[in-house]
Design an enzyme around this catalytic site. Structure first.
Site, short mmCIF file in Angstrom:
data_model
loop_
_atom_site.label_atom_id
_atom_site.label_comp_id
_atom_site.label_asym_id
_atom_site.label_seq_id
_atom_site.Cartn_x
_atom_site.Cartn_y
_atom_site.Cartn_z
N LYS A 135 28.31 21.94 -14.65
CA LYS A 135 26.86 22.06 -14.48
C LYS A 135 26.22 20.70 -14.20
CE LYS A 135 22.85 22.35 -17.53
NZ LYS A 135 22.67 20.95 -17.88
N ASN A 136 26.55 19.73 -15.05
CA ASN A 136 25.84 18.45 -14.93
C ASN A 136 26.22 17.68 -13.67
OD1 ASN A 136 24.39 18.98 -17.20
ND2 ASN A 136 25.60 17.67 -18.57
N CYS B 140 16.24 21.18 -22.17
CA CYS B 140 16.39 21.45 -23.60
C CYS B 140 15.51 20.50 -24.42
CB CYS B 140 17.84 21.26 -24.02
SG CYS B 140 18.94 22.52 -23.39
N ARG C 296 12.59 12.55 -24.54
CA ARG C 296 13.54 12.32 -23.44
C ARG C 296 12.87 11.44 -22.39
NH1 ARG C 296 17.18 17.66 -22.29
NH2 ARG C 296 18.52 16.08 -21.42
N ASP D 99 27.00 17.03 -26.22
CA ASP D 99 26.89 18.41 -25.74
C ASP D 99 27.94 19.33 -26.36
OD1 ASP D 99 24.73 17.64 -24.28
OD2 ASP D 99 25.63 17.92 -22.31
N ARG E 207 21.30 29.04 -18.41
CA ARG E 207 21.07 27.84 -17.61
C ARG E 207 22.37 27.11 -17.32
NH1 ARG E 207 18.28 24.18 -20.81
NH2 ARG E 207 19.24 22.85 -19.28
C1 UD1 Z 1 22.58 14.11 -19.68
C2 UD1 Z 1 23.03 15.54 -19.71
C3 UD1 Z 1 22.87 16.11 -21.12
C4 UD1 Z 1 23.61 15.22 -22.12
C5 UD1 Z 1 23.19 13.77 -21.97
C6 UD1 Z 1 24.02 12.83 -22.83
C7 UD1 Z 1 22.46 16.28 -17.47
C8 UD1 Z 1 21.60 17.14 -16.61
N1 UD1 Z 1 22.20 16.30 -18.78
O1 UD1 Z 1 21.19 14.10 -20.02
O2 UD1 Z 1 23.45 17.40 -21.12
O3 UD1 Z 1 23.28 15.65 -23.44
O4 UD1 Z 1 23.34 13.34 -20.60
O5 UD1 Z 1 25.37 12.95 -22.52
O6 UD1 Z 1 23.40 15.65 -17.00
N2 UD1 Z 1 17.09 7.44 -22.50
C9 UD1 Z 1 16.06 6.53 -22.53
N3 UD1 Z 1 15.45 6.22 -21.33
C10 UD1 Z 1 15.82 6.78 -20.15
C11 UD1 Z 1 16.87 7.72 -20.15
C12 UD1 Z 1 17.48 8.03 -21.34
O7 UD1 Z 1 15.70 6.00 -23.57
O8 UD1 Z 1 15.22 6.45 -19.12
C13 UD1 Z 1 17.79 7.79 -23.78
C14 UD1 Z 1 17.63 9.25 -24.15
O9 UD1 Z 1 16.44 9.47 -24.91
C15 UD1 Z 1 18.89 9.49 -24.97
C16 UD1 Z 1 19.94 8.57 -24.30
O10 UD1 Z 1 19.18 7.62 -23.56
O11 UD1 Z 1 18.71 9.06 -26.29
C17 UD1 Z 1 20.90 9.26 -23.37
O12 UD1 Z 1 20.17 10.02 -22.41
P1 UD1 Z 1 20.76 10.35 -20.98
O13 UD1 Z 1 22.20 9.92 -20.90
O14 UD1 Z 1 19.83 9.81 -19.94
O15 UD1 Z 1 20.67 11.91 -20.94
P2 UD1 Z 1 20.30 12.84 -19.72
O16 UD1 Z 1 20.78 12.22 -18.44
O17 UD1 Z 1 18.88 13.28 -19.80
#
Ligand code: UD1
Length: 419
Positions: free
Chosen positions: A22-23, A117, A122, A306, A398
């Protein structure tokens, strides 16, 4: 309203074939917007996040055809607008990849604030930091993000936090930029490597994906005319591995890359299950009550957040007291209240949950609070005595393809009921 009705306990036995990730898919689809041509993508999971991604791409002018159940062609030669539909883009998280891709291809984009989610705050500050470093102007207001750039120029970007989404998004925005972009402290998840491989197959020049320094040499055009197959879903494979352990079953999990599953394999061996690793498939079986364990979620190659709720089911019935430390998301223990309704003894506070293992769970009505929580509740329903009714299935749909059929084929008593 649909619900899943699961009656247990059942030891899961047999073979299950893992779908495309998915991701990876929800990043590769927007990445196809960078291609001034046509590409074919195989092993695309047929899930609602992918269907919404397709709809968004079509609204931007791309033409998408499902030429087989899991194969699509995308023709991005004629992108007709830089305004993505706000309602669709705010439905799921990965819509933020439209920003990186469209900035690179068209120099402009407007999208709704990404949904997804509810796992706590986020933020997307690291995405924005990357776009701005390449020369874009980004504003966030009234529920939408507007990004513009007359020209993008490569730069060195140090990520303050390891972020999967920001790493991929900056990679996307750098593909057609002038010069070289270096992303330092990059995330290393398998789907980051997959997106880079996809883009390189289409003509990009990305090196180092899968390490913490990624170098993107900007190219003038991605020509497409190639076929790419999405990597198997590491999280779906891990979900079935943990279902085998929790249900004291015996599963052969096919079409996976076992290298991506090492952190999960290590933990399930620690709780007393058995694993046979065949490289592209893995057999997992468990013949006794699992032992307690300590889990810390971390970016790849650490234990994935996850799979934390699915591991939580195993620990809820383990012999002894276990602990999970959730280091990625601040609100990822909502499922523990649902498991407690089924007889589990879990207390969660802040980043930590303590699991006092119980001998058995019992069926109950429960609510899926997010995607992976939903998968965990299905496993709990299979393990529990009696009937479990799981509501809020939109989360599960999803991200898991044919989930009840896959579980039914390995012996679960599970059916979808429309009320
Ligand atoms: C992706 C995955 C999600 C998984 C997560 C962590 C997708 C669509 N989703 O989410 O299933 O749980 O990786 O493996 O691929 N953060 C910041 N600033 C930013 C971005 C992130 O502070 O600009 C923080 C977030 O709050 C979180 C951490 O970084 O604490 C990791 O987030 P991130 O790896 O970006 O997760 P997603 O890409 O949203």
């Amino acid at each position: 309203m649909d619900k899943l009705v699961v009656t247990g306990p059942t030891p899961l036995k047999g073979e299950v074939v893992i779908s495309g990730a998915k991701n990876a898919a929800v990043a590769i689809l927007p990445a196809a917007l960078l291609i001034d041509g046509i590409c074919t993508i195989e092993n695309v999971p047929n899930i609602s996040d992918v269907k919404i991604s397709c709809e968004i791409l079509e609204k931007l002018g791309a033409k998408i055809d499902w030429i087989a159940p899991n194969t699509i062609t995308i023709d991005s030669r004629n992108i007709t607008t830089t305004k993505a539909p706000l309602d669709l883009t705010s439905k799921f998280r990965a819509s933020y990849y439209i920003i990186g891709a469209m900035l690179s291809r068209k120099g402009s984009i407007e999208v709704g604030m990404p949904g997804g989610c509810k796992l706590g705050a986020r933020p997307i500050d690291q995405h924005i930091k990357g776009f701005e470093a390449l020369g874009a102007t980004v504003t966030v207001e009234k529920g939408k993000i507007v990004a513009n750039a007359e020209k993008l120029v490569g730069n060195n970007i140090y990520m303050d936090i390891v972020s999967v989404g920001a790493t991929i998004n900056i990679m996307l925005s750098a593909v057609l930029a002038e010069g070289t972009t270096i992303i330092d402290n990059a995330a290393k998840e398998p789907h980051i490597v997959d997106v880079a491989n996809f883009l390189n197959t289409m003509g990009a020049d990305i090196r180092g994906a899968g390490t913490d320094v990624i170098k993107v040499n900007g190219v003038k055009r991605l020509k497409g005319d190639a076929t790419y197959s999405v990597v198997p879903d590491q999280i779906e494979a891990g979900t079935f591995m943990l279902a085998a352990v929790a249900s004291k079953g015996d599963l052969l999990i096919k079409n996976c890359i076992t290298k991506h599953l090492e952190s999960i394999t290590a933990k399930i061996v620690e709780v007393g299950a058995h694993v046979e690793d065949y490289g592209d498939s893995i057999r997992v079986w468990c013949d006794k009550r699992p032992k307690s364990a300590k889990i810390k979620t971390l970016p790849y190659p650490g234990f994935p957040t996850d799979l934390q709720p699915q591991m939580g089911v195993v620990l809820s019935i383990a012999n002894g007291t276990s602990m999970i430390n959730e280091n990625i998301w601040e609100s990822r223990f909502q499922y523990t209240e649902e498991l407690n309704k089924m007889g589990a003894k879990i207390s969660a506070q802040g980043k930590t949950a303590i699991f006092e293992g119980v001998e058995k769970l019992s069926g109950s009505p429960v609510y899926s609070t997010d995607l992976r929580a939903g998968a965990a509740l299905i496993i709990a329903g299979i393990v529990a005595e009696g009937t479990t009714e799981i509501y809020n299935l939109e989360h599960i749909d999803r991200g898991y393809e044919n989930i009840e059929e896959k579980f039914r084929n390995i012996g679960a008593n599970i059916k979808r009921v429309t009320e």
